[in-house]
Design a protein around this motif. Sequence first.
Motif, short mmCIF file in Angstrom:
data_model
loop_
_atom_site.label_atom_id
_atom_site.label_comp_id
_atom_site.label_asym_id
_atom_site.label_seq_id
_atom_site.Cartn_x
_atom_site.Cartn_y
_atom_site.Cartn_z
N GLY A 20 0.84 -1.19 0.00
CA GLY A 20 0.00 0.00 0.00
C GLY A 20 0.87 1.24 0.00
O GLY A 20 1.77 1.39 -0.83
N ASN A 21 0.64 2.12 0.96
CA ASN A 21 1.35 3.41 1.01
C ASN A 21 2.73 3.24 1.66
O ASN A 21 3.00 3.79 2.73
CB ASN A 21 0.51 4.44 1.76
CG ASN A 21 1.03 5.85 1.58
OD1 ASN A 21 1.64 6.17 0.57
ND2 ASN A 21 0.79 6.70 2.57
N ILE A 22 3.60 2.50 0.98
CA ILE A 22 4.92 2.19 1.54
C ILE A 22 5.89 3.36 1.41
O ILE A 22 6.90 3.41 2.10
CB ILE A 22 5.52 0.94 0.89
CG1 ILE A 22 5.58 1.08 -0.63
CG2 ILE A 22 4.72 -0.31 1.29
CD1 ILE A 22 6.22 -0.10 -1.35
N ASP A 23 5.63 4.31 0.50
CA ASP A 23 6.45 5.51 0.34
C ASP A 23 7.94 5.18 0.35
O ASP A 23 8.74 5.82 1.04
CB ASP A 23 6.13 6.53 1.44
CG ASP A 23 4.84 7.28 1.16
OD1 ASP A 23 4.52 7.49 -0.03
OD2 ASP A 23 4.14 7.66 2.12
N THR A 24 8.31 4.19 -0.43
CA THR A 24 9.69 3.72 -0.51
C THR A 24 10.29 4.21 -1.82
O THR A 24 9.90 3.76 -2.90
CB THR A 24 9.73 2.19 -0.41
OG1 THR A 24 9.21 1.81 0.88
CG2 THR A 24 11.15 1.66 -0.56
N ARG A 25 11.25 5.12 -1.73
CA ARG A 25 11.73 5.84 -2.91
C ARG A 25 12.51 4.98 -3.90
O ARG A 25 12.88 5.47 -4.96
CB ARG A 25 12.58 7.04 -2.48
CG ARG A 25 13.90 6.69 -1.81
CD ARG A 25 14.60 7.97 -1.35
NE ARG A 25 15.88 7.72 -0.72
CZ ARG A 25 17.06 7.73 -1.35
NH1 ARG A 25 17.10 7.95 -2.65
NH2 ARG A 25 18.17 7.53 -0.69
N TYR A 26 12.70 3.73 -3.58
CA TYR A 26 13.44 2.82 -4.46
C TYR A 26 12.53 2.13 -5.49
O TYR A 26 13.01 1.38 -6.33
CB TYR A 26 14.19 1.79 -3.62
CG TYR A 26 15.03 2.45 -2.55
CD1 TYR A 26 16.28 2.98 -2.86
CD2 TYR A 26 14.56 2.61 -1.25
CE1 TYR A 26 17.05 3.63 -1.89
CE2 TYR A 26 15.31 3.26 -0.28
CZ TYR A 26 16.55 3.77 -0.61
OH TYR A 26 17.29 4.41 0.34
N THR A 28 15.89 -3.27 -6.37
CA THR A 28 16.12 -1.91 -6.82
C THR A 28 16.57 -1.86 -8.28
O THR A 28 17.08 -2.84 -8.83
CB THR A 28 17.17 -1.20 -5.94
OG1 THR A 28 18.42 -1.90 -6.05
CG2 THR A 28 16.72 -1.16 -4.49
N ALA A 29 16.40 -0.71 -8.90
CA ALA A 29 16.82 -0.51 -10.29
C ALA A 29 18.33 -0.54 -10.38
O ALA A 29 19.04 -0.17 -9.43
CB ALA A 29 16.29 0.82 -10.81
N PRO A 30 18.88 -0.99 -11.51
CA PRO A 30 20.34 -1.00 -11.66
C PRO A 30 20.91 0.41 -11.61
O PRO A 30 20.35 1.35 -12.17
CB PRO A 30 20.54 -1.61 -13.06
CG PRO A 30 19.27 -2.31 -13.38
CD PRO A 30 18.19 -1.53 -12.69
N THR A 31 22.02 0.56 -10.90
CA THR A 31 22.76 1.83 -10.87
C THR A 31 24.23 1.52 -11.12
O THR A 31 24.69 0.41 -10.89
CB THR A 31 22.62 2.54 -9.52
OG1 THR A 31 23.08 1.67 -8.48
CG2 THR A 31 21.18 2.93 -9.26
N LYS A 32 24.96 2.52 -11.59
CA LYS A 32 26.38 2.33 -11.84
C LYS A 32 27.15 2.29 -10.53
O LYS A 32 26.91 3.09 -9.62
CB LYS A 32 26.92 3.46 -12.73
CG LYS A 32 26.50 3.35 -14.18
CD LYS A 32 27.10 2.13 -14.85
CE LYS A 32 26.74 2.06 -16.33
NZ LYS A 32 27.33 0.87 -16.98
N ALA A 33 28.07 1.36 -10.44
CA ALA A 33 28.89 1.24 -9.24
C ALA A 33 30.29 0.80 -9.64
O ALA A 33 30.47 0.13 -10.66
CB ALA A 33 28.29 0.24 -8.26
N VAL A 34 31.27 1.18 -8.86
CA VAL A 34 32.64 0.76 -9.12
C VAL A 34 32.83 -0.65 -8.59
O VAL A 34 32.59 -0.93 -7.41
CB VAL A 34 33.65 1.72 -8.46
CG1 VAL A 34 35.06 1.22 -8.68
CG2 VAL A 34 33.49 3.12 -9.03
N GLY A 35 33.23 -1.56 -9.46
CA GLY A 35 33.41 -2.95 -9.08
C GLY A 35 34.71 -3.15 -8.32
O GLY A 35 35.64 -2.34 -8.38
#
Length: 335
Positions: free
Chosen positions: A178-184, A247-254
Amino acid sequence: MAPSHSFHVHASSSHLRWSNAIAPALRVPSGAEVTLELPDGGGNQITRESVAAAGGGAAALSSFRFDLADPCVGPIYVEGAEPGDVLRVDVLDVAPAADFAWTAVFPGFGILSDDEEFGVPALKLWDLHTAKQDNHIVFRPSSPRIVVPFAPFLGVVGLAPAAAGELPTVPPMPDTGGNIDTRYVTAGSSLHLPVKVPGALLSCGDAHAAQGDGEVCGTAAEMRATARLRVTVEKGKPWVKSPWVLTAPTKAVGGEGEGEGEKREYMCLGIDSDLREATRKAVRGVVDWLAAEMGLTRVEAYMLASVAGNLKMCEVVDMPNYTIGCSIPLSIFVS
Protein backbone atom coordinates in the motif's frame (compact mmCIF):
# COMPACT_ATOMS: atom_id res chain seq x y z
CA MET A 1 9.61 -11.68 -23.06
CA ALA A 2 7.19 -9.27 -24.70
CA PRO A 3 3.79 -9.03 -23.03
CA SER A 4 0.89 -10.68 -24.81
CA HIS A 5 -1.46 -7.87 -23.89
CA SER A 6 -1.34 -4.21 -22.90
CA PHE A 7 -4.03 -2.49 -20.86
CA HIS A 8 -4.98 0.98 -19.61
CA VAL A 9 -6.67 2.08 -16.38
CA HIS A 10 -8.14 5.59 -16.14
CA ALA A 11 -7.85 7.71 -12.98
CA SER A 12 -11.64 7.52 -12.58
CA SER A 13 -11.15 3.92 -11.36
CA SER A 14 -9.97 5.10 -7.96
CA HIS A 15 -10.79 4.14 -4.39
CA LEU A 16 -9.95 5.43 -0.92
CA ARG A 17 -10.07 2.18 1.05
CA TRP A 18 -8.33 -1.18 0.85
CA SER A 19 -10.88 -3.96 0.56
CA ASN A 20 -11.11 -7.32 -1.17
CA ALA A 21 -14.77 -6.54 -1.90
CA ILE A 22 -13.98 -3.76 -4.41
CA ALA A 23 -14.87 -4.91 -7.91
CA PRO A 24 -11.87 -5.08 -10.27
CA ALA A 25 -11.47 -2.19 -12.67
CA LEU A 26 -9.56 -4.49 -15.03
CA ARG A 27 -8.75 -8.16 -15.50
CA VAL A 28 -5.40 -9.06 -17.08
CA PRO A 29 -3.29 -12.17 -17.72
CA SER A 30 0.00 -12.74 -15.95
CA GLY A 31 2.78 -10.96 -17.85
CA ALA A 32 0.57 -8.13 -19.08
CA GLU A 33 1.68 -4.50 -19.27
CA VAL A 34 -0.67 -2.02 -17.64
CA THR A 35 -0.66 1.78 -17.90
CA LEU A 36 -2.35 3.69 -15.08
CA GLU A 37 -3.37 7.33 -14.89
CA LEU A 38 -2.73 8.41 -11.30
CA PRO A 39 -3.97 11.45 -9.38
CA ASP A 40 -1.46 12.91 -6.94
CA GLY A 41 -1.36 11.95 -3.28
CA GLY A 42 -3.80 14.73 -2.42
CA GLY A 43 -6.39 13.62 -4.93
CA ASN A 44 -5.54 16.56 -7.23
CA GLN A 45 -6.84 19.08 -4.68
CA ILE A 46 -3.77 21.31 -5.15
CA THR A 47 -3.49 23.10 -8.50
CA ARG A 48 -1.57 26.11 -9.77
CA GLU A 49 -4.92 27.89 -10.11
CA SER A 50 -6.00 27.11 -6.53
CA VAL A 51 -2.76 28.51 -5.17
CA ALA A 52 -3.13 31.70 -7.24
CA ALA A 53 -6.79 32.11 -6.30
CA ALA A 54 -6.09 31.62 -2.62
CA GLY A 55 -3.39 34.26 -2.72
CA GLY A 56 -0.64 32.00 -1.44
CA GLY A 57 0.44 28.50 -0.52
CA ALA A 58 -0.78 28.40 3.09
CA ALA A 59 -4.22 29.69 2.13
CA ALA A 60 -4.57 27.04 -0.56
CA LEU A 61 -4.31 24.36 2.12
CA SER A 62 -7.18 25.73 4.19
CA SER A 63 -9.78 23.66 2.36
CA PHE A 64 -7.64 20.53 1.94
CA ARG A 65 -9.58 17.36 2.77
CA PHE A 66 -7.47 14.58 4.28
CA ASP A 67 -10.28 12.09 3.69
CA LEU A 68 -9.49 12.39 -0.04
CA ALA A 69 -5.75 11.78 0.38
CA ASP A 70 -3.86 8.82 -1.11
CA PRO A 71 -6.41 7.69 -3.71
CA CYS A 72 -5.53 4.36 -5.33
CA VAL A 73 -6.26 3.42 -8.94
CA GLY A 74 -7.51 -0.11 -9.52
CA PRO A 75 -7.90 -2.79 -8.43
CA ILE A 76 -6.42 -4.97 -11.17
CA TYR A 77 -7.30 -8.68 -11.15
CA VAL A 78 -4.32 -10.76 -12.37
CA GLU A 79 -5.40 -14.14 -13.72
CA GLY A 80 -3.79 -17.13 -12.06
CA ALA A 81 -2.88 -15.31 -8.83
CA GLU A 82 -3.92 -17.30 -5.77
CA PRO A 83 -3.30 -16.88 -2.03
CA GLY A 84 0.24 -18.02 -1.29
CA ASP A 85 1.59 -16.78 -4.62
CA VAL A 86 3.67 -13.65 -5.20
CA LEU A 87 2.79 -10.82 -7.57
CA ARG A 88 5.87 -9.32 -9.20
CA VAL A 89 5.29 -5.72 -10.26
CA ASP A 90 7.99 -4.51 -12.66
CA VAL A 91 8.04 -0.72 -12.82
CA LEU A 92 8.70 0.16 -16.46
CA ASP A 93 8.12 3.91 -16.30
CA VAL A 94 6.77 6.66 -14.00
CA ALA A 95 6.26 10.00 -15.74
CA PRO A 96 4.68 13.33 -14.69
CA ALA A 97 1.16 13.94 -15.95
CA ALA A 98 1.23 17.65 -15.04
CA ASP A 99 3.84 20.41 -15.17
CA PHE A 100 4.14 20.83 -11.40
CA ALA A 101 4.48 18.97 -8.11
CA TRP A 102 3.89 20.18 -4.56
CA THR A 103 5.18 19.72 -1.03
CA ALA A 104 3.21 20.80 2.02
CA VAL A 105 3.61 21.12 5.76
CA PHE A 106 0.32 20.35 7.45
CA PRO A 107 -0.06 21.19 11.17
CA GLY A 108 -0.25 17.99 13.18
CA PHE A 109 1.30 15.85 10.43
CA GLY A 110 4.91 14.77 9.94
CA ILE A 111 7.64 13.56 12.26
CA LEU A 112 8.01 17.01 13.89
CA SER A 113 4.27 17.64 14.17
CA ASP A 114 4.58 18.47 17.87
CA ASP A 115 7.05 21.31 17.25
CA GLU A 116 5.32 24.69 17.43
CA GLU A 117 7.43 26.17 14.62
CA PHE A 118 5.77 23.76 12.17
CA GLY A 119 2.23 24.50 13.34
CA VAL A 120 1.48 26.84 10.42
CA PRO A 121 0.53 25.36 7.02
CA ALA A 122 3.03 25.92 4.22
CA LEU A 123 3.05 24.93 0.55
CA LYS A 124 5.76 24.79 -2.11
CA LEU A 125 5.22 24.22 -5.84
CA TRP A 126 7.89 22.53 -7.96
CA ASP A 127 8.21 23.22 -11.69
CA LEU A 128 8.42 19.98 -13.70
CA HIS A 129 8.62 21.48 -17.20
CA THR A 130 12.23 20.42 -17.73
CA ALA A 131 12.66 17.91 -14.90
CA LYS A 132 13.22 14.92 -17.16
CA GLN A 133 15.75 16.71 -19.39
CA ASP A 134 17.59 18.32 -16.47
CA ASN A 135 17.34 15.22 -14.27
CA HIS A 136 16.60 17.47 -11.30
CA ILE A 137 14.00 19.83 -9.86
CA VAL A 138 14.80 23.23 -8.39
CA PHE A 139 14.21 23.85 -4.69
CA ARG A 140 15.74 27.34 -4.68
CA PRO A 141 16.86 29.15 -7.85
CA SER A 142 19.42 31.51 -6.29
CA SER A 143 22.21 31.89 -3.75
CA PRO A 144 22.74 29.18 -2.88
CA ARG A 145 20.98 27.43 -5.74
CA ILE A 146 19.53 24.14 -4.55
CA VAL A 147 18.48 21.32 -6.86
CA VAL A 148 17.09 17.89 -5.99
CA PRO A 149 17.50 14.79 -8.20
CA PHE A 150 14.40 14.02 -10.25
CA ALA A 151 13.65 10.42 -9.25
CA PRO A 152 9.95 9.64 -9.85
CA PHE A 153 8.46 6.62 -8.10
CA LEU A 154 5.18 5.20 -6.82
CA GLY A 155 4.41 5.77 -3.15
CA VAL A 156 1.42 3.41 -3.18
CA VAL A 157 1.65 -0.12 -4.58
CA GLY A 158 -0.42 -2.73 -2.80
CA LEU A 159 -2.71 -5.74 -2.95
CA ALA A 160 -6.09 -6.32 -1.33
CA PRO A 161 -5.91 -7.69 2.22
CA ALA A 162 -7.23 -11.12 3.16
CA ALA A 163 -9.56 -9.94 5.92
CA ALA A 164 -13.06 -8.68 5.25
CA GLY A 165 -13.86 -5.03 5.81
CA GLU A 166 -12.10 -1.81 4.86
CA LEU A 167 -8.73 -0.29 5.71
CA PRO A 168 -7.68 3.34 5.12
CA THR A 169 -5.16 3.99 2.35
CA VAL A 170 -2.82 6.32 4.28
CA PRO A 171 -1.06 3.80 6.58
CA PRO A 172 0.86 1.01 4.81
CA MET A 173 -0.35 -2.55 5.43
CA PRO A 174 2.02 -4.98 7.19
CA ASP A 175 1.86 -7.69 4.54
CA THR A 176 0.37 -6.51 1.24
CA GLY A 177 1.98 -3.06 1.00
CA GLY A 178 0.00 0.00 0.00
CA ASN A 179 1.35 3.41 1.01
CA ILE A 180 4.92 2.19 1.54
CA ASP A 181 6.45 5.51 0.34
CA THR A 182 9.69 3.72 -0.51
CA ARG A 183 11.73 5.84 -2.91
CA TYR A 184 13.44 2.82 -4.46
CA VAL A 185 10.28 1.81 -6.37
CA THR A 186 11.49 3.66 -9.47
CA ALA A 187 11.55 2.68 -13.14
CA GLY A 188 13.73 -0.41 -13.48
CA SER A 189 12.82 -1.77 -10.06
CA SER A 190 10.55 -4.69 -9.18
CA LEU A 191 8.22 -5.03 -6.23
CA HIS A 192 7.26 -8.47 -4.91
CA LEU A 193 3.99 -8.67 -2.95
CA PRO A 194 2.38 -11.67 -1.20
CA VAL A 195 -1.01 -12.52 -2.69
CA LYS A 196 -3.83 -12.90 -0.16
CA VAL A 197 -6.93 -13.11 -2.38
CA PRO A 198 -7.70 -14.62 -5.80
CA GLY A 199 -6.53 -12.27 -8.57
CA ALA A 200 -4.23 -10.36 -6.16
CA LEU A 201 -6.24 -7.11 -6.73
CA LEU A 202 -3.40 -4.63 -7.33
CA SER A 203 -3.87 -0.88 -6.85
CA CYS A 204 -1.37 1.99 -7.20
CA GLY A 205 -1.11 5.73 -6.62
CA ASP A 206 0.69 8.57 -4.82
CA ALA A 207 3.49 9.21 -7.33
CA HIS A 208 6.39 11.44 -6.25
CA ALA A 209 8.90 13.42 -8.30
CA ALA A 210 11.41 13.13 -5.45
CA GLN A 211 11.54 12.06 -1.81
CA GLY A 212 14.09 11.45 0.88
CA ASP A 213 14.09 8.35 3.07
CA GLY A 214 11.40 8.79 5.70
CA GLU A 215 9.31 11.51 3.96
CA VAL A 216 9.78 13.36 7.26
CA CYS A 217 7.46 16.37 6.82
CA GLY A 218 4.66 14.07 5.68
CA THR A 219 4.72 14.92 1.98
CA ALA A 220 7.21 14.46 -0.84
CA ALA A 221 7.20 16.24 -4.23
CA GLU A 222 3.65 15.07 -4.91
CA MET A 223 2.78 14.73 -8.60
CA ARG A 224 0.13 13.41 -10.96
CA ALA A 225 1.60 10.65 -13.05
CA THR A 226 1.30 8.01 -15.69
CA ALA A 227 2.80 4.68 -14.62
CA ARG A 228 3.57 1.70 -16.83
CA LEU A 229 3.89 -1.65 -15.07
CA ARG A 230 4.26 -5.34 -15.88
CA VAL A 231 2.46 -7.77 -13.55
CA THR A 232 3.56 -11.40 -13.26
CA VAL A 233 2.41 -14.19 -10.98
CA GLU A 234 5.25 -16.14 -9.33
CA LYS A 235 4.96 -19.42 -7.44
CA GLY A 236 7.04 -21.05 -4.73
CA LYS A 237 8.35 -18.07 -2.76
CA PRO A 238 6.96 -18.61 0.75
CA TRP A 239 9.59 -16.30 2.27
CA VAL A 240 7.82 -13.30 0.68
CA LYS A 241 5.63 -12.37 3.65
CA SER A 242 5.77 -8.59 3.16
CA PRO A 243 6.78 -6.26 0.30
CA TRP A 244 10.21 -6.83 -1.25
CA VAL A 245 11.98 -4.38 -3.58
CA LEU A 246 14.58 -5.31 -6.18
CA THR A 247 16.12 -1.91 -6.82
CA ALA A 248 16.82 -0.51 -10.29
CA PRO A 249 20.34 -1.00 -11.66
CA THR A 250 22.76 1.83 -10.87
CA LYS A 251 26.38 2.33 -11.84
CA ALA A 252 28.89 1.24 -9.24
CA VAL A 253 32.64 0.76 -9.12
CA GLY A 254 33.41 -2.95 -9.08
CA GLY A 255 35.99 -4.56 -6.83
CA GLU A 256 39.22 -6.34 -7.74
CA GLY A 257 39.88 -4.23 -10.80
CA GLU A 258 36.51 -5.00 -12.41
CA GLY A 259 35.79 -1.35 -13.19
CA GLU A 260 32.23 -0.08 -13.39
CA GLY A 261 29.30 -2.44 -13.15
CA GLU A 262 25.64 -2.50 -12.24
CA LYS A 263 24.62 -2.32 -8.61
CA ARG A 264 21.29 -3.66 -7.34
CA GLU A 265 19.92 -4.37 -3.89
CA TYR A 266 17.21 -6.72 -2.71
CA MET A 267 15.29 -5.20 0.17
CA CYS A 268 12.66 -6.54 2.54
CA LEU A 269 10.18 -4.02 3.94
CA GLY A 270 9.12 -4.47 7.55
CA ILE A 271 5.89 -2.64 8.38
CA ASP A 272 4.56 -2.27 11.90
CA SER A 273 3.19 0.29 14.35
CA ASP A 274 6.26 -0.29 16.53
CA LEU A 275 9.49 1.02 15.00
CA ARG A 276 11.65 -1.70 16.54
CA GLU A 277 9.27 -4.46 15.44
CA ALA A 278 9.18 -3.04 11.89
CA THR A 279 12.98 -3.29 11.87
CA ARG A 280 12.88 -6.84 13.24
CA LYS A 281 10.42 -7.86 10.52
CA ALA A 282 12.70 -6.47 7.80
CA VAL A 283 15.75 -8.31 9.18
CA ARG A 284 13.81 -11.55 9.62
CA GLY A 285 12.70 -11.31 6.01
CA VAL A 286 16.30 -11.03 4.81
CA VAL A 287 17.27 -14.01 6.97
CA ASP A 288 14.39 -16.02 5.48
CA TRP A 289 15.49 -15.17 1.92
CA LEU A 290 19.18 -15.89 2.48
CA ALA A 291 18.34 -19.25 4.01
CA ALA A 292 15.76 -20.23 1.37
CA GLU A 293 17.44 -18.94 -1.80
CA MET A 294 21.17 -18.68 -1.01
CA GLY A 295 21.67 -21.87 0.99
CA LEU A 296 22.88 -20.22 4.18
CA THR A 297 22.05 -21.47 7.64
CA ARG A 298 19.85 -19.05 9.52
CA VAL A 299 22.75 -18.18 11.82
CA GLU A 300 24.99 -17.47 8.80
CA ALA A 301 22.21 -15.38 7.26
CA TYR A 302 21.83 -13.33 10.45
CA MET A 303 25.57 -12.65 10.53
CA LEU A 304 25.69 -11.70 6.83
CA ALA A 305 22.77 -9.30 7.31
CA SER A 306 24.76 -7.64 10.09
CA VAL A 307 27.96 -7.34 8.04
CA ALA A 308 26.62 -6.55 4.55
CA GLY A 309 23.02 -5.43 5.09
CA ASN A 310 21.70 -1.88 5.29
CA LEU A 311 18.71 -0.53 7.17
CA LYS A 312 16.64 2.26 5.64
CA MET A 313 13.87 4.28 7.27
CA CYS A 314 11.69 4.38 4.17
CA GLU A 315 8.58 5.93 5.74
CA VAL A 316 8.06 7.25 9.27
CA VAL A 317 5.00 9.53 8.99
CA ASP A 318 1.96 7.51 7.81
CA MET A 319 0.71 6.59 11.23
CA PRO A 320 0.21 4.24 12.82
CA ASN A 321 2.68 2.20 10.74
CA TYR A 322 6.37 2.66 9.95
CA THR A 323 8.14 1.18 6.92
CA ILE A 324 11.72 -0.02 7.47
CA GLY A 325 13.82 -1.60 4.73
CA CYS A 326 16.66 -4.09 5.19
CA SER A 327 18.66 -4.46 1.98
CA ILE A 328 21.43 -6.75 0.76
CA PRO A 329 23.65 -5.69 -2.19
CA LEU A 330 23.50 -8.39 -4.84
CA SER A 331 27.11 -7.63 -5.79
CA ILE A 332 28.33 -9.67 -2.81
CA PHE A 333 27.19 -12.87 -4.54
CA VAL A 334 30.10 -13.33 -6.93
CA SER A 335 29.62 -16.81 -8.37
